[in-house]
Design a protein around this motif. Structure first.
Motif, PDB file in Angstrom:
ATOM      1  N   LYS A   1       9.187  13.010  15.317  1.00  0.00           N
ATOM      2  CA  LYS A   1       8.166  13.109  16.355  1.00  0.00           C
ATOM      3  C   LYS A   1       7.083  14.131  16.040  1.00  0.00           C
ATOM      4  O   LYS A   1       6.138  14.280  16.814  1.00  0.00           O
ATOM      5  CB  LYS A   1       8.820  13.458  17.686  1.00  0.00           C
ATOM      6  CG  LYS A   1       9.758  12.373  18.160  1.00  0.00           C
ATOM      7  CD  LYS A   1      10.349  12.691  19.486  1.00  0.00           C
ATOM      8  CE  LYS A   1      11.311  11.565  19.844  1.00  0.00           C
ATOM      9  NZ  LYS A   1      11.767  11.623  21.192  1.00  0.00           N
ATOM     10  N   GLU A   2       7.192  14.812  14.908  1.00  0.00           N
ATOM     11  CA  GLU A   2       6.188  15.810  14.563  1.00  0.00           C
ATOM     12  C   GLU A   2       4.818  15.153  14.422  1.00  0.00           C
ATOM     13  O   GLU A   2       4.712  14.024  13.953  1.00  0.00           O
ATOM     14  CB  GLU A   2       6.537  16.522  13.244  1.00  0.00           C
ATOM     15  CG  GLU A   2       7.738  17.428  13.319  1.00  0.00           C
ATOM     16  CD  GLU A   2       9.054  16.676  13.151  1.00  0.00           C
ATOM     17  OE1 GLU A   2      10.094  17.266  13.452  1.00  0.00           O
ATOM     18  OE2 GLU A   2       9.044  15.509  12.747  1.00  0.00           O
ATOM     19  N   ASN A   3       3.795  15.887  14.823  1.00  0.00           N
ATOM     20  CA  ASN A   3       2.444  15.335  14.716  1.00  0.00           C
ATOM     21  C   ASN A   3       1.492  16.282  13.978  1.00  0.00           C
ATOM     22  O   ASN A   3       0.289  16.178  14.112  1.00  0.00           O
ATOM     23  CB  ASN A   3       1.884  14.954  16.086  1.00  0.00           C
ATOM     24  CG  ASN A   3       1.589  16.151  16.956  1.00  0.00           C
ATOM     25  OD1 ASN A   3       2.002  17.257  16.682  1.00  0.00           O
ATOM     26  ND2 ASN A   3       0.869  15.914  18.031  1.00  0.00           N
ATOM     27  N   ARG A   4       2.058  17.197  13.211  1.00  0.00           N
ATOM     28  CA  ARG A   4       1.236  18.072  12.368  1.00  0.00           C
ATOM     29  C   ARG A   4       1.746  17.955  10.935  1.00  0.00           C
ATOM     30  O   ARG A   4       2.942  18.037  10.674  1.00  0.00           O
ATOM     31  CB  ARG A   4       1.303  19.520  12.857  1.00  0.00           C
ATOM     32  CG  ARG A   4       0.668  19.662  14.238  1.00  0.00           C
ATOM     33  CD  ARG A   4       0.581  21.064  14.709  1.00  0.00           C
ATOM     34  NE  ARG A   4       1.926  21.572  14.963  1.00  0.00           N
ATOM     35  CZ  ARG A   4       2.188  22.857  15.181  1.00  0.00           C
ATOM     36  NH1 ARG A   4       1.236  23.743  15.157  1.00  0.00           N
ATOM     37  NH2 ARG A   4       3.424  23.237  15.411  1.00  0.00           N
ATOM     38  N   LEU A   5       0.813  17.744  10.019  1.00  0.00           N
ATOM     39  CA  LEU A   5       1.148  17.465   8.624  1.00  0.00           C
ATOM     40  C   LEU A   5       0.291  18.329   7.715  1.00  0.00           C
ATOM     41  O   LEU A   5      -0.926  18.390   7.864  1.00  0.00           O
ATOM     42  CB  LEU A   5       0.891  15.981   8.350  1.00  0.00           C
ATOM     43  CG  LEU A   5       1.164  15.439   6.961  1.00  0.00           C
ATOM     44  CD1 LEU A   5       2.637  15.586   6.587  1.00  0.00           C
ATOM     45  CD2 LEU A   5       0.760  13.972   6.889  1.00  0.00           C
ATOM     46  N   LEU A   6       0.935  19.002   6.781  1.00  0.00           N
ATOM     47  CA  LEU A   6       0.250  19.845   5.805  1.00  0.00           C
ATOM     48  C   LEU A   6       0.619  19.364   4.412  1.00  0.00           C
ATOM     49  O   LEU A   6       1.801  19.316   4.059  1.00  0.00           O
ATOM     50  CB  LEU A   6       0.674  21.312   5.967  1.00  0.00           C
ATOM     51  CG  LEU A   6       0.218  22.280   4.884  1.00  0.00           C
ATOM     52  CD1 LEU A   6      -1.298  22.418   4.898  1.00  0.00           C
ATOM     53  CD2 LEU A   6       0.884  23.627   5.048  1.00  0.00           C
TER      54      LEU A   6
ATOM     55  N   SER B   1      -3.449   7.266   4.524  1.00  0.00           N
ATOM     56  CA  SER B   1      -2.565   6.462   5.363  1.00  0.00           C
ATOM     57  C   SER B   1      -1.686   7.359   6.239  1.00  0.00           C
ATOM     58  O   SER B   1      -1.501   7.099   7.434  1.00  0.00           O
ATOM     59  CB  SER B   1      -1.706   5.553   4.481  1.00  0.00           C
ATOM     60  OG  SER B   1      -0.784   4.843   5.254  1.00  0.00           O
ATOM     61  N   ALA B   2      -1.154   8.421   5.649  1.00  0.00           N
ATOM     62  CA  ALA B   2      -0.338   9.374   6.412  1.00  0.00           C
ATOM     63  C   ALA B   2      -1.201  10.069   7.462  1.00  0.00           C
ATOM     64  O   ALA B   2      -0.761  10.269   8.606  1.00  0.00           O
ATOM     65  CB  ALA B   2       0.290  10.393   5.477  1.00  0.00           C
TER      66      ALA B   2
ATOM     67  N   ARG C   1      -0.962   9.757  16.499  1.00  0.00           N
ATOM     68  CA  ARG C   1      -0.091  10.554  17.369  1.00  0.00           C
ATOM     69  C   ARG C   1      -0.839  11.727  18.003  1.00  0.00           C
ATOM     70  O   ARG C   1      -0.223  12.621  18.565  1.00  0.00           O
ATOM     71  CB  ARG C   1       1.070  11.126  16.553  1.00  0.00           C
ATOM     72  CG  ARG C   1       1.936  10.108  15.891  1.00  0.00           C
ATOM     73  CD  ARG C   1       3.005  10.792  15.090  1.00  0.00           C
ATOM     74  NE  ARG C   1       3.694   9.870  14.211  1.00  0.00           N
ATOM     75  CZ  ARG C   1       4.733  10.210  13.469  1.00  0.00           C
ATOM     76  NH1 ARG C   1       5.193  11.448  13.485  1.00  0.00           N
ATOM     77  NH2 ARG C   1       5.304   9.315  12.702  1.00  0.00           N
ATOM     78  N   ASP C   2      -2.152  11.750  17.873  1.00  0.00           N
ATOM     79  CA  ASP C   2      -2.987  12.856  18.367  1.00  0.00           C
ATOM     80  C   ASP C   2      -2.629  14.169  17.692  1.00  0.00           C
ATOM     81  O   ASP C   2      -2.641  15.227  18.315  1.00  0.00           O
ATOM     82  CB  ASP C   2      -2.888  12.995  19.889  1.00  0.00           C
ATOM     83  CG  ASP C   2      -3.480  11.811  20.612  1.00  0.00           C
ATOM     84  OD1 ASP C   2      -4.504  11.282  20.132  1.00  0.00           O
ATOM     85  OD2 ASP C   2      -2.917  11.409  21.646  1.00  0.00           O
TER      86      ASP C   2
END
Length: 82
Positions: free
Chosen positions: A39-44, A63-64, A71-72
């Motif tokens: 459910k995470e919506n922050r990606l580094l 794409s990611a 997911r905002d």
């Protein structure tokens, strides 16, 4: 190519080592999609050890990013090199 991840404080940190090109993109895309099942919506993306990025590899990152934005969430790229 080596790809790893770590979830810390709700942020998925993806580290890519080596080359992300047309040959390695399908594997990377599959692995990143598995990382995004939560459910995470922050990606580094940590790209400090990325040696080469082709347009096919860039498509995997985009794409990611599209999924996270759906997911905002937020996406960041770190340690870009020339």
């Amino acid at each position: 190519m080596e790809i790893s991840h770590k979830v810390e404080n709700g942020i998925i940190r993806v580290t890519i080592k080596g080359r992300l090109d047309a040959a390695t993109a399908p594997v990377a895309e599959g692995e990143i999609n598995k990382m995004l099942e939560g459910k995470e919506n922050r990606l580094l993306f940590d790209l400090s050890d990325l040696e080469y990025l082709s347009s096919g590899g860039l498509r995997v990152i985009l794409s990611a990013a599209k999924e996270i934005r759906r997911r905002d969430g937020k996406v960041a790229l770190a340690a870009l090199t020339q």
